[in-house]
Design an enzyme around this catalytic site. Structure first.
Site, short mmCIF file in Angstrom:
data_model
loop_
_atom_site.label_atom_id
_atom_site.label_comp_id
_atom_site.label_asym_id
_atom_site.label_seq_id
_atom_site.Cartn_x
_atom_site.Cartn_y
_atom_site.Cartn_z
N MET A 135 0.71 -1.12 -0.05
CA MET A 135 -0.04 0.20 -0.19
C MET A 135 0.94 1.31 -0.03
SD MET A 135 -2.86 1.10 2.96
CE MET A 135 -3.65 -0.43 2.59
N LEU A 147 -5.63 6.99 -2.24
CA LEU A 147 -6.25 5.99 -1.71
C LEU A 147 -7.86 5.74 -1.70
CD1 LEU A 147 -5.11 4.90 2.01
CD2 LEU A 147 -7.57 5.54 1.64
N LEU A 198 -10.29 -0.75 -2.53
CA LEU A 198 -10.07 -0.57 -1.20
C LEU A 198 -11.29 0.00 -0.30
CD1 LEU A 198 -7.86 -0.64 1.20
CD2 LEU A 198 -7.29 1.60 0.54
N ARG A 232 -9.33 15.64 5.16
CA ARG A 232 -8.47 14.94 6.24
C ARG A 232 -7.21 15.25 6.04
NH1 ARG A 232 -11.84 11.40 8.63
NH2 ARG A 232 -13.77 10.62 7.64
N TYR A 285 1.17 12.08 11.01
CA TYR A 285 2.41 11.63 10.53
C TYR A 285 3.71 12.36 11.25
CZ TYR A 285 0.71 8.48 7.10
OH TYR A 285 0.40 7.40 6.40
N SER A 345 5.89 8.20 7.14
CA SER A 345 5.93 6.59 7.18
C SER A 345 7.21 6.00 7.01
CB SER A 345 4.76 6.01 6.31
OG SER A 345 4.96 4.73 6.45
N ARG A 403 0.95 1.29 -3.99
CA ARG A 403 -0.34 1.65 -4.62
C ARG A 403 -0.57 3.15 -4.40
NH1 ARG A 403 -3.69 2.52 -7.32
NH2 ARG A 403 -5.60 1.52 -7.53
N TYR A 404 -0.33 3.61 -3.42
CA TYR A 404 -0.77 5.06 -3.19
C TYR A 404 0.43 6.05 -2.94
CZ TYR A 404 -5.00 1.91 -2.24
OH TYR A 404 -5.59 0.71 -2.14
N CYS A 437 -8.96 -8.88 -2.12
CA CYS A 437 -9.23 -8.12 -3.19
C CYS A 437 -8.65 -6.58 -3.14
CB CYS A 437 -10.53 -8.25 -3.61
SG CYS A 437 -11.05 -9.98 -3.91
N HIS A 444 -6.06 -4.88 9.88
CA HIS A 444 -6.91 -3.93 9.12
C HIS A 444 -8.19 -4.58 8.71
CE1 HIS A 444 -6.21 -5.04 5.43
NE2 HIS A 444 -4.90 -5.05 5.23
N ASP A 486 6.38 -1.42 10.37
CA ASP A 486 5.73 -0.27 11.16
C ASP A 486 5.28 0.77 10.10
OD1 ASP A 486 5.50 -0.79 13.82
OD2 ASP A 486 7.84 -0.56 14.06
N GLU A 528 -0.51 2.69 10.94
CA GLU A 528 -1.47 1.97 11.82
C GLU A 528 -0.87 1.46 13.12
OE1 GLU A 528 -1.86 1.58 8.65
OE2 GLU A 528 -3.58 1.49 7.98
N GLU A 534 -2.04 4.42 15.35
CA GLU A 534 -3.45 3.95 15.96
C GLU A 534 -3.14 3.20 16.97
OE1 GLU A 534 -7.35 1.68 14.09
OE2 GLU A 534 -5.40 2.21 13.01
N CYS A 585 -13.74 -13.86 -6.03
CA CYS A 585 -14.94 -13.89 -4.85
C CYS A 585 -16.24 -14.43 -5.50
CB CYS A 585 -14.79 -12.79 -4.41
SG CYS A 585 -13.31 -12.12 -3.45
N CYS A 632 -10.99 -7.62 -12.53
CA CYS A 632 -10.59 -8.66 -11.68
C CYS A 632 -10.42 -9.93 -12.58
CB CYS A 632 -11.40 -8.93 -10.67
SG CYS A 632 -10.79 -10.12 -9.47
#
Length: 421
Positions: A61, A77, A83, A101, A109, A116, A150-151, A187, A260, A337, A340, A344, A396, A404
């Site tokens: 991610m 994201l 997602l 946000r 952060y 991160s 991905r992001y 997925c 998660h 790490d 999250e 979190e 699925c 997919c």
């Protein structure tokens, strides 16, 4: 993913005390072990001869390395319907949510060191794994480390262009392995990353006449939820934290495995993730001889819709109220790490518990047992010569996504494409 924390999309994003200090020093260090991976030199391809070189591409991610990258990260994201499904207006709603946000998440952060550490850990893990693979599998060497997030940077498109620059594909052929760093398949995570990889492969390598001569030959390591090396690394981290309690209390400490969460709409569609996370937990407890009581709980819920529970934060609060104040949180779906764990779990859940007996097991990060496990998984994959697992060929039960379907057919290859349903 709950966006109470940065995530609340860490309660929030769909991703003990010494850990925070270690991580902060890690973020600021200049030592090569915790910096970026070394530059990958160009390679000369000969697809008719040796099986190498081999590109080893870690999929994950990702996360913003600086606070300035937060808004772009959140925009990507929230734009990903795999997602966070937001419906037909996702392309409009997603950026709006991200902008609203951003300031809050930037603060979070900042609280964990300014960004991160997931890129640094991912590049370190991949580089160290490739060094082991060169010795374990000389016939497919040299193994070249790459990371595709991905992001966040490095994005999949950037990674693909780097493959070209290093002599892979673009008419030169060569082999690459997409190695998911989500041990348990969903997925929403591995599936989304593979969709992105498939998209850019088609854009960058598919010729107008449909020819793919000289394109990169991909295979996929799509899940590894109960690999013995993963289990051993997690179990050792749990045992290390248990030793911080008085000996007479250790067997009474409750282990709370935290992963998660997923929207129930995804779970009810048939996503295999909950079952695979449970398989990891059971394997770890079996390795620990089931000495401690334990539960699996879920973090990072976001939005008002129903998500898989019980939530980690609620679970900790409830047990503390009942008088069970010795708890160890065990990240079970994260390979390093990130927000999250560092925010979190450490700065929200543990802080709000207000009990010195509530602690967290170390994340995998640079754990040599874990890195050896990655090399073992990759080596076994290279030896088998399979394009992917047979489990990946099943969509699925409630999946209606043509994207997919076609992605799975591509990665399954001629050998397994007939099994894709």
């Amino acid at each position: 993913m709950a966006f109470r924390s940065p995530f609340r999309i860490s309660r929030q994003l769909l991703s003990a005390t010494g850990v925070r200090s270690v991580t902060r020093s890690f973020l600021g260090c200049g030592d090569r072990r915790c910096g970026l991976a070394t530059a990958v030199p160009p390679v000369t391809q000969d697809v008719t001869g040796s099986k190498g070189p081999t590109a080893m591409v870690f999929l994950n991610m990702g996360g913003p390395s600086t606070t300035g990258e937060v808004e772009d990260f959140l925009s990507r994201l929230f734009a990903d319907g795999d997602l966070i499904p937001l419906g037909r207006l996702q392309s409009y709603i997603g950026p709006l949510i991200a902008r609203r946000r951003t300031s809050k998440i930037q603060k979070q952060y900042s609280d964990i060191g300014g960004g991160s550490p997931i890129r640094k850990w991912s590049e370190f893990q991949c580089e160290q794994m490739c060094k082991l693979l060169d010795k374990m599998s000389p016939e497919t060497a040299p193994h070249k480390p790459y990371v595709a997030f991905r992001y966040a940077a490095p994005l999949t498109e950037t990674m693909y262009q780097q493959l070209f620059a290093d002599g892979f594909g673009n008419g030169k052929g060569g082999r690459a392995v997409a190695f998911t760093q989500y041990p348990q398949y969903s997925c929403s995570t591995t599936g989304s990353s593979l969709n992105e990889l498939w998209k850019w492969r088609n854009r960058l390598e598919a010729k107008g006449n449909g020819s793919t001569e000289g394109a990169i030959q991909w295979s996929v390591i799509d899940r590894w939820p109960s690999h013995p090396g993963l289990v051993e690394a997690v179990a050792q981290n749990v045992e290390a934290q248990l030793k911080t309690y008085p000996e007479e209390q250790r067997d009474k400490v409750v282990l709370l495995f935290s992963a998660h969460s997923l929207p129930m709409s995804v779970v009810n569609r048939g996503d295999p993730y909950p079952a695979e996370v449970a398989a990891t937990v059971h394997a770890v407890m079996q390795r620990l001889n089931f000495r401690n009581p334990y539960r699996l709980c879920w973090q990072s819920q976001v939005g008002p819709s129903a998500w898989l529970g019980a939530q980690t934060s609620d679970t900790v609060q409830e047990y503390v109220k009942r008088g069970q104040t010795d708890l160890i949180l065990v990240p079970i779906a994260f390979t390093s790490d990130h927000i999250e764990t560092l925010y979190e779990l450490d700065l929200e859940v543990i802080h709000e518990a207000n009990s010195p007996g509530v602690k967290r097991a170390e994340s995998l990060n640079g754990n040599p047992v874990f890195i050896q496990a990655l090399a073992d998984i990759a080596h076994a994959h290279l030896q088998k010569g399979e394009p992917c697992s047979t489990q990946m060929t099943l969509r699925c039960q409630g999946c209606r996504s043509e994207r997919c379907l076609e992605q799975k057919k591509f990665f399954a290859g001629k050998e397994l494409s007939s099994l894709v349903l």
